[in-house]
Design a protein around this motif. Structure first.
Motif, PDB file in Angstrom:
ATOM      1  N   THR A 189       6.389  -6.111   1.338  1.00 14.28           N
ATOM      2  CA  THR A 189       6.126  -5.860  -0.091  1.00 14.28           C
ATOM      3  C   THR A 189       4.632  -5.720  -0.336  1.00 14.28           C
ATOM      4  O   THR A 189       4.181  -4.837  -1.074  1.00 14.28           O
ATOM      5  N   ASN A 199       2.617  -2.557  -1.882  1.00 22.86           N
ATOM      6  CA  ASN A 199       1.762  -2.688  -3.073  1.00 22.86           C
ATOM      7  C   ASN A 199       0.351  -2.185  -2.809  1.00 22.86           C
ATOM      8  O   ASN A 199      -0.297  -1.628  -3.697  1.00 22.86           O
ATOM      9  N   TYR A 215       5.363   0.267  -6.156  1.00 24.72           N
ATOM     10  CA  TYR A 215       5.936  -0.915  -6.814  1.00 24.72           C
ATOM     11  C   TYR A 215       7.393  -0.697  -7.181  1.00 24.72           C
ATOM     12  O   TYR A 215       8.174  -1.631  -7.229  1.00 24.72           O
ATOM     13  N   GLN A 221      12.088  -0.830  -0.109  1.00 22.61           N
ATOM     14  CA  GLN A 221      11.599  -0.625   1.270  1.00 22.61           C
ATOM     15  C   GLN A 221      12.407   0.469   1.980  1.00 22.61           C
ATOM     16  O   GLN A 221      11.836   1.331   2.652  1.00 22.61           O
TER      17      GLN A 221
END
Length: 712
Positions: free
Chosen positions: A681, A685, A690, A694
């Protein structure tokens, strides 16, 4: 142990020797008590026989004494009765003497005292005494009233009362400076003396009442001096507006209503300047102007009660009467300060038969007005279309006229005396809103094929305007008070669930919520239909763009200047034209919802149908990013500061496809090694992703073709 044993034995011997003594003492006491008791019983028997013999001896005396006491009481009652008669006669003689010496103030004061005694005697069962008292009060009241009335009327005549002409042209006694002060002194004296007769007047005069069905509020009769001042006006009113006079025309209620307003206006100054100070000096809280208005209002109420049954079933006459009465009430309250708590015309209009007729006529004329406003040529055109700062809502004429109609209805019924009547009118308003919504829906269905057309947009603006205005009204104090009244009615009748009652009580919901919800649903359906229509056109225009050869486009380095893909032009032109068209036709708030709904669908469409359906070389990815960030997103920059935030799927997909090879390889490794973990994550980012999951990013990375040849 031996010592201890000896001690215990001594204790036992001591106690065993004491116990017989105690028992003997107790027995002795009991014997003595028994003897005392026997003595008391003997005394009681002796006393009882003495009392009985005494009572037998005293019985004849008691009977004689009782008879004498009864006689004394009866004589006392006779004496009291005679005292009352004597007192009444004495007061009567006093009044006679005062009148013979022309001492009217004292005679009036004595009559007041006599009237108060009459009131005190009301609980007595001496019917003859009550009748004698009442007859005496009546006798002297009539004499005094007649004398004072004739003197008072003489003074009023000198003042040219009543004033039939406006105050400016009045020639009151003021024009004679020498006699004016004397006239006003006499006026004050007589006024005060007449005021004293108020108590006896209320005792003797039964106030004139309209039937109970009108539910008029209880109120005392108008004070006596003002009753006399009103008499000539009452005569004039009955002369002109009763019987066969030419002025008594049932179709012209404005004649007598206007006449009453003129009379109130003509006399207000005199009442305020000359009569009110007298009342203030006496210490009463009565308002001369309001008493005068109240006396004239009773004439109007009697006239209305007589006329309404005659024109109840003539719609035009009845409607005209209601209009005139409402105008009269408005002027009476606003100009002359007549309180709504006093008896007024709204009480007559609230009578069941009349009120139901009013509701029916109101509904009938409102529906006629709705028919004409919707069939008008200018129904769907805004009155303010050429004035941009006024025409923010782009409200069609029919919707504005309709809401004005509802506002007028509110003004007409807001002064009704009871909440239940107001609630019936509120139900009528809600029915009219629902009827208008159904009519709008019918016209909308005729225009469904042209969902981007002028009329369809005008209907949508109308729905939005009505919904907005109703939401504003829900916070108005008048409708909040009605909501409270409705809450009490619903609670009594158990017509709502506890949850609904709670929402109403806490002001979470309003009296218009049902209407607003239906209008909002219609608005959403219409907007959805428009978005779907434009979206179909956009998909049609995007067919060539979908088939673009993203795999074989030249890289950015091979081109002198990046330019828009020619296949994207139809798509962007369609978006631009439709957005401009709807921006001009829809109000700002609706257009904002429209373009945001459209952009949401477009974002998903480009992402799923164009990006995920193709593979991209370096040039293809760069061209897609250029088309999106430099051409598609700026189309919406006129409507918001950062349009790219509404294309999150597309924006983030372009970031993934345009990562340089090193960063892309690194990201791929991180995602594969830290699947579903926080590091993955964080890595997403870091590159500005955002929104996408995935797995989506991994799919996008696999759509890239510009990977280095590692031999794998």
């Amino acid at each position: 142990m031996t010592e201890n044993k000896m001690q215990l034995e001594e204790q036992v011997l001591t106690i065993s020797s004491e116990i017989p003594k105690r028992i003997q003492n107790a027995l002795k006491n009991a014997e003595e008590s028994k003897q005392f008791l026997n003595q008391f019983l003997e005394q009681e028997t002796h006393l009882f026989s003495s009392i009985n013999s005494h009572l037998l001896t005293a019985q004849p005396w008691m009977e004689d004494l009782g008879a004498m006491i009864n006689q004394i009481e009866e004589i006392e009652r006779h004496l009291a009765y005679l005292k009352w008669i004597s007192q009444i006669e004495e007061l009567s003689d006093n009044i006679q003497q005062y009148l013979m010496t022309n001492n009217v103030p004292e005679a009036a004061s004595t009559l007041v005292y006599m009237a108060e005694l009459d009131i005190k005697l009301q609980e007595s069962s001496c019917t003859h005494l009550l009748a004698f008292m009442r007859a005496t009060v009546k006798f002297w009241h009539k004499i005094l009233k007649d004398k004072l009335t004739s003197d008072f009327e003489e003074i009023l005549a000198q003042l040219h009362w009543p004033f039939i002409t406006p105050p400016q042209s009045q020639t009151v006694g003021l024009s004679r400076p020498a006699s004016a002060p004397e006239i006003y002194t006499n006026l004050e004296t007589l006024f005060c003396q007449l005021l004293k007769l108020q108590t006896s007047d209320e005792l003797l005069t039964e106030p004139k009442q309209l039937p109970e069905k009108y539910c008029l509020p209880a109120s005392p009769s108008v004070i006596l001096p003002l009753q006399i001042m009103l008499t000539p006006l009452q005569k004039r009113f009955r002369y002109h507006f009763r019987g066969n006079r030419q002025t008594n025309v049932i179709s012209k209620p404005e004649w007598y209503l206007a006449q009453v307003l003129i009379w109130i206006g003509n006399h207000t100054q005199f009442l305020d300047e000359k009569i009110q100070p007298i009342l203030d000096k006496v210490g009463t809280s009565v308002s001369a102007r309001l008493e005068f208005s109240r006396g004239l209002m009773m004439l109007v109420l009697e006239k209305l009660a007589a006329d309404i049954p005659c024109l109840l079933y003539d719609d035009n006459l009845f409607c005209h009467l209601v209009d005139e009465v409402l105008l009269f009430e408005r002027e009476l309250h606003s100009v002359y300060g007549y309180p709504g708590t006093f008896a007024n015309c709204m009480h007559i209009l609230s009578e069941e038969t009349c009120f139901q007729r009013w509701l029916t006529v109101e509904r009938k004329f409102a529906l006629q007005k709705m028919d004409s406003m919707l069939s008008s040529e200018a129904a769907w055109i805004s009155q303010y279309k050429d004035i941009t700062d006024v025409d923010e809502m782009k409200v069609p004429d029919c919707a504005e006229t309709f809401m004005t109609l509802l506002l007028v209805i509110t003004d007409r019924y807001k002064n009704l005396p009871t909440a239940s009547r107001k609630l019936q009118f509120l139900e009528l308003q809600k029915d009219l809103v629902d009827d208008f919504r159904i009519r709008l829906t019918q016209v909308m269905k005729e225009e469904t094929r042209a969902s981007l057309g002028f009329r369809y947009c005008a209907i949508l603006n109308a729905v939005n305007y009505i919904s907005t205005v109703l939401a504003d009204w829900a916070d108005n104090v008048f409708f909040l008070q009605l909501q409270q009244a409705a809450l009490e009615v619903f609670a009594e009748n158990n017509t709502l669930s506890k949850l609904q009652l709670g929402q109403l009580a806490s002001m979470e919901s309003s009296v218009f919520d049902d209407m607003i919800n239906l209008l909002e649903r219609l608005k959403h359906d219409m907007l959805t239909r428009q978005v779907d229509h434009v979206f179909r056109e956009v998909k049609e225009a995007a067919k060539l763009y979908k088939k673009e050869r993203w795999l074989s486009l030249p890289s950015q380095a091979e081109q002198a200047v990046m330019s828009l893909s020619s296949s994207a032009c139809p798509l962007l032109l369609t978006l631009r034209d439709r957005s401009l068209q709807l921006e001009q036709q829809l109000c700002f708030s609706l257009f904002k919802i429209f373009w945001q709904m459209l952009v949401e669908k477009l974002d998903v469409y480009i992402y799923q149908e164009i990006i995920l359906a193709n593979h991209f070389n370096e040039g293809g990815a760069a061209q897609l990013q250029f088309d999106m960030t430099r051409n598609l997103f700026p189309l919406f920059s006129h409507y918001c500061k950062r349009p790219e935030n509404y294309f999150k799927h597309v924006k983030e997909a372009c970031i993934v496809l345009n990562l340089n090879v090193g960063s892309a390889l690194l990201l791929k490794d991180v995602l594969q090694s830290a699947s579903g973990q926080p590091p993955a994550t964080e890595a997403l980012n870091e590159v500005g992703i955002y929104k996408l999951a995935q797995q989506d990013v991994e799919i996008l990375l696999n759509l890239r073709t510009n990977w280095p040849n590692t031999g794998k």
